[in-house]
Write an enzyme that holds these catalytic residues in place. Sequence first.
Site, PDB file in Angstrom:
ATOM      1  N   SER A  47     -46.809 -53.032 -66.071  1.00 30.16           N
ATOM      2  CA  SER A  47     -47.649 -52.497 -67.137  1.00 30.16           C
ATOM      3  C   SER A  47     -47.416 -53.217 -68.456  1.00 30.16           C
ATOM      4  CB  SER A  47     -47.365 -51.008 -67.330  1.00 30.16           C
ATOM      5  OG  SER A  47     -46.080 -50.822 -67.916  1.00 30.16           O
TER       6      SER A  47
ATOM      7  N   ASP B 154     -50.959 -53.861 -65.090  1.00 30.36           N
ATOM      8  CA  ASP B 154     -51.461 -52.498 -65.200  1.00 30.36           C
ATOM      9  C   ASP B 154     -51.607 -52.072 -66.660  1.00 30.36           C
ATOM     10  OD1 ASP B 154     -52.169 -49.928 -64.199  1.00 30.36           O
ATOM     11  OD2 ASP B 154     -50.131 -49.208 -64.546  1.00 30.36           O
ATOM     12  N   HIS B 155     -52.694 -51.396 -66.965  1.00 29.74           N
ATOM     13  CA  HIS B 155     -52.940 -50.817 -68.290  1.00 29.74           C
ATOM     14  C   HIS B 155     -52.760 -51.818 -69.428  1.00 29.74           C
ATOM     15  CE1 HIS B 155     -53.991 -46.647 -67.683  1.00 29.74           C
ATOM     16  NE2 HIS B 155     -53.081 -46.562 -66.731  1.00 29.74           N
TER      17      HIS B 155
ATOM     18  N   ASN C 268     -51.876 -45.040 -57.740  1.00 29.30           N
ATOM     19  CA  ASN C 268     -50.852 -45.559 -58.647  1.00 29.30           C
ATOM     20  C   ASN C 268     -49.695 -44.578 -58.804  1.00 29.30           C
ATOM     21  OD1 ASN C 268     -52.774 -47.540 -59.055  1.00 29.30           O
ATOM     22  ND2 ASN C 268     -52.552 -47.545 -61.281  1.00 29.30           N
ATOM     23  N   VAL C 269     -48.482 -45.082 -58.632  1.00 28.82           N
ATOM     24  CA  VAL C 269     -47.277 -44.262 -58.743  1.00 28.82           C
ATOM     25  C   VAL C 269     -46.266 -44.983 -59.629  1.00 28.82           C
ATOM     26  CG1 VAL C 269     -45.367 -43.172 -57.497  1.00 28.82           C
ATOM     27  CG2 VAL C 269     -47.642 -43.306 -56.431  1.00 28.82           C
TER      28      VAL C 269
END
Length: 279
Positions: A49, A82-83, A226-227
């Site tokens: 991320s 991610d993000h 997503n975890v």
Amino acid sequence: MNTDMAGIARTCRADATAVGAFNAILLEHAEAIVAGAEDAGLPVVLQLSQNAASYHGALTPIARGALAIAEAASVPVTVHLDHAEDEALVDEALALGIRSVMFDASRASYPDNVRRTAEVVARCHAVGCWVEAELGEVGGKDGAHAPGVRTDPAEAAAFVAATGVDALAIAVGSSHAMSSREAVLDDGLIARIRDAVDVPLVLHGSSGVPDDGLVSAVRHGITKVNVGTRLNVVLTEQVRRVLEERPDVTDPRTYLTPGRDAVRAEVARLLRLLGPAGA
């Protein structure tokens, strides 16, 4: 082996299964995620991320480690950004050879979200990179997203058509950073969005969803799960246990090794839960 996200998503959609996508902060996370996938014999998405990149001072240090671990794996692994809220971070990921990104302009107004996302999609598609975006603002990130927000199916269809994204993260009742597993998803809404758009759907905030809720979400149309927080809970519990039993320990390998092993086991368990029956 490092593989493309499109192939994994295509197989999952055809089989009505989902791929687990797990966030790595430390190198130990990345090692455990891939080892868990190898134990399960299933593909996995290894996610980095924007927050993880900030922790390391840049994306490059953790990304190079993650890419090396993916290349050496015996199962398909996609390294995914991610993000990413910063377009410059997307460009850094592309330069490193990452070919799957989640661009998050969900805090912006709808027109700005569409414009910025479409621009990123054009840049990414030019080099063969798969792009995920978010519509509906999944809750829990630093308190920025309003609770109870849900993705509208018609708006989702318009957003996908306008931006050309390859996957869409939707708000259906989960929330980021939940350490308890009490979230209740709107499976009917998942199914309506699945019928309205022709791209894979992604569930963020899955750490807060119980096992039966995850299985039901996949059955109703979720392709990528997503975890992140769940792995941190498992790792921290194991590290705390070791340090409580052996307060004299100073070598981080002594407590990070069992922590890594616990994450590995949880990744394998979740992948089997989401994957083909009997996996």
